[in-house]
Design a protein around this motif. Sequence first.
Motif, mmCIF file in Angstrom:
data_model
loop_
_atom_site.group_PDB
_atom_site.id
_atom_site.type_symbol
_atom_site.label_atom_id
_atom_site.label_comp_id
_atom_site.label_asym_id
_atom_site.label_seq_id
_atom_site.Cartn_x
_atom_site.Cartn_y
_atom_site.Cartn_z
ATOM 1 N N GLU A 1 0.853 -1.182 0.000
ATOM 2 C CA GLU A 1 0.000 0.000 0.000
ATOM 3 C C GLU A 1 0.888 1.231 0.000
ATOM 4 N N PHE A 2 0.605 2.157 -0.888
ATOM 5 C CA PHE A 2 1.362 3.398 -0.980
ATOM 6 C C PHE A 2 0.534 4.547 -0.424
ATOM 7 N N ARG A 3 1.184 5.419 0.317
ATOM 8 C CA ARG A 3 0.549 6.627 0.811
ATOM 9 C C ARG A 3 1.146 7.817 0.088
ATOM 10 N N ALA A 4 0.289 8.679 -0.406
ATOM 11 C CA ALA A 4 0.750 9.881 -1.090
ATOM 12 C C ALA A 4 0.692 11.055 -0.118
ATOM 13 N N VAL A 5 1.819 11.682 0.105
ATOM 14 C CA VAL A 5 1.910 12.815 1.018
ATOM 15 C C VAL A 5 2.126 14.086 0.206
ATOM 16 N N LYS A 6 1.157 15.007 0.274
ATOM 17 C CA LYS A 6 1.243 16.251 -0.478
ATOM 18 C C LYS A 6 2.114 17.276 0.236
ATOM 19 N N LEU A 7 2.920 17.978 -0.540
ATOM 20 C CA LEU A 7 3.737 19.077 -0.034
ATOM 21 C C LEU A 7 3.294 20.350 -0.744
ATOM 22 N N LYS A 8 2.626 21.230 -0.028
ATOM 23 C CA LYS A 8 2.178 22.488 -0.622
ATOM 24 C C LYS A 8 3.308 23.507 -0.542
ATOM 25 N N LEU A 9 3.715 24.015 -1.680
ATOM 26 C CA LEU A 9 4.865 24.915 -1.756
ATOM 27 C C LEU A 9 4.468 26.360 -1.489
ATOM 28 N N LYS A 10 5.341 27.047 -0.770
ATOM 29 C CA LYS A 10 5.124 28.469 -0.520
ATOM 30 C C LYS A 10 5.661 29.315 -1.667
ATOM 31 N N GLY A 11 6.629 28.793 -2.404
ATOM 32 C CA GLY A 11 7.246 29.543 -3.494
ATOM 33 C C GLY A 11 7.981 28.605 -4.428
ATOM 34 N N PRO A 12 8.909 29.131 -5.228
ATOM 35 C CA PRO A 12 9.640 28.301 -6.196
ATOM 36 C C PRO A 12 10.598 27.331 -5.503
ATOM 37 N N VAL A 13 11.080 26.374 -6.285
ATOM 38 C CA VAL A 13 12.112 25.445 -5.828
ATOM 39 C C VAL A 13 13.234 25.438 -6.860
ATOM 40 N N THR A 14 14.403 24.978 -6.437
ATOM 41 C CA THR A 14 15.529 24.905 -7.363
ATOM 42 C C THR A 14 15.456 23.658 -8.227
ATOM 43 N N GLU A 15 14.819 22.606 -7.717
ATOM 44 C CA GLU A 15 14.648 21.381 -8.472
ATOM 45 C C GLU A 15 13.544 20.554 -7.826
ATOM 46 N N VAL A 16 13.011 19.606 -8.584
ATOM 47 C CA VAL A 16 12.072 18.645 -8.020
ATOM 48 C C VAL A 16 12.913 17.558 -7.355
ATOM 49 N N GLY B 1 1.537 21.467 -6.604
ATOM 50 C CA GLY B 1 2.617 21.280 -5.628
ATOM 51 C C GLY B 1 3.309 19.959 -5.887
ATOM 52 N N LEU B 2 3.961 19.442 -4.871
ATOM 53 C CA LEU B 2 4.691 18.183 -4.989
ATOM 54 C C LEU B 2 4.123 17.165 -4.010
ATOM 55 N N TYR B 3 4.300 15.908 -4.328
ATOM 56 C CA TYR B 3 3.946 14.842 -3.401
ATOM 57 C C TYR B 3 4.996 13.749 -3.497
ATOM 58 N N PHE B 4 5.102 12.946 -2.462
ATOM 59 C CA PHE B 4 5.939 11.757 -2.548
ATOM 60 C C PHE B 4 5.168 10.586 -1.966
ATOM 61 N N LEU B 5 5.589 9.398 -2.311
ATOM 62 C CA LEU B 5 4.920 8.178 -1.867
ATOM 63 C C LEU B 5 5.717 7.519 -0.754
ATOM 64 N N TYR B 6 5.000 6.975 0.200
ATOM 65 C CA TYR B 6 5.623 6.218 1.287
ATOM 66 C C TYR B 6 4.979 4.844 1.368
ATOM 67 N N ARG C 1 -3.187 10.356 1.058
ATOM 68 C CA ARG C 1 -4.074 9.452 0.331
ATOM 69 C C ARG C 1 -3.529 8.039 0.453
ATOM 70 N N SER C 2 -4.277 7.153 1.081
ATOM 71 C CA SER C 2 -3.850 5.773 1.255
ATOM 72 C C SER C 2 -4.306 4.935 0.068
ATOM 73 N N GLY C 3 -3.674 3.780 -0.078
ATOM 74 C CA GLY C 3 -4.047 2.884 -1.150
ATOM 75 C C GLY C 3 -3.799 3.489 -2.513
ATOM 76 N N PHE C 4 -2.613 4.043 -2.740
ATOM 77 C CA PHE C 4 -2.284 4.664 -4.019
ATOM 78 C C PHE C 4 -2.370 3.608 -5.119
ATOM 79 N N PRO C 5 -2.588 4.036 -6.349
ATOM 80 C CA PRO C 5 -3.145 3.186 -7.389
ATOM 81 C C PRO C 5 -2.400 1.887 -7.697
#
Length: 234
Positions: free
Chosen positions: A3-18, A147-152, A194-198
């Motif tokens: 099971e994958f969990r998607a964790v959203k990261l809401k950005l306040k501004g720009p980033v130098t890289e993903v 924004g960005l998200y990562f999976l755990y 978000r649990s149970g990623f696709p």
Amino acid sequence: MREFRAVKLKLKGPVTEVPHADTLFGAMANAIALLEGRKAVDELVEAFKGGARISSAFPYFEDTYYLPKPLTVELMEVQDIATAKRVRRASYLDLKNFEKALRLEPFEVPERGIHAKVDVPKVVLDRVTQDSSIYLWEEIRFREGAGLYFLYTGPRDVFEDFIEPAARLLGDTGIGGKSTWALGYLSQNLRGLRSGFPRVLLPSLFLTRYQQKNPYSGESSEKAAGALGEGSQK
């Protein structure tokens, strides 16, 4: 099946890289060191040796999640020239079209980009003569609602004891380079989970850069990231 969990990261501004997974893990390890000390970092490392995993970061827009365009699209023949150009320029696909592309079925690419690379002019002064010169700094800016998200994937206690507090601290300290320029800051990092990623995340896909040891020489060499494309390797 994991099971994958998607964790959203809401950005306040720009980033130098993903950020890739190794950057995320390093940032989290530093955050845990600040919060809990070296012993907690060792526990985090052991947890990942035991099977806990995070992916590289990928973009989202509102409730739509994106993954890097898979390399399988190179095997498809697109007759329409305009469509072929759009497919070639696209870096990411939403999950539904990502799965279609993996199956070599017709798919659609996003009509509008999620983020854009922007050249920002900066000024530097010569330390001796005080003469000024202009150079360009590249940063990534996200559209409103993106924004960005990562999976755990892994034990829940590892997420609650390490991933969650580390991610919250990174909201205050920023992630990536040039945090003193207010780059990489998060206004609210654990915005959603978000649990149970696709089911599209098949075991044959790698969602991060990785190193595989050569069984003959014992040396490590960097490999391309499975069936994923541009966004999963550098």
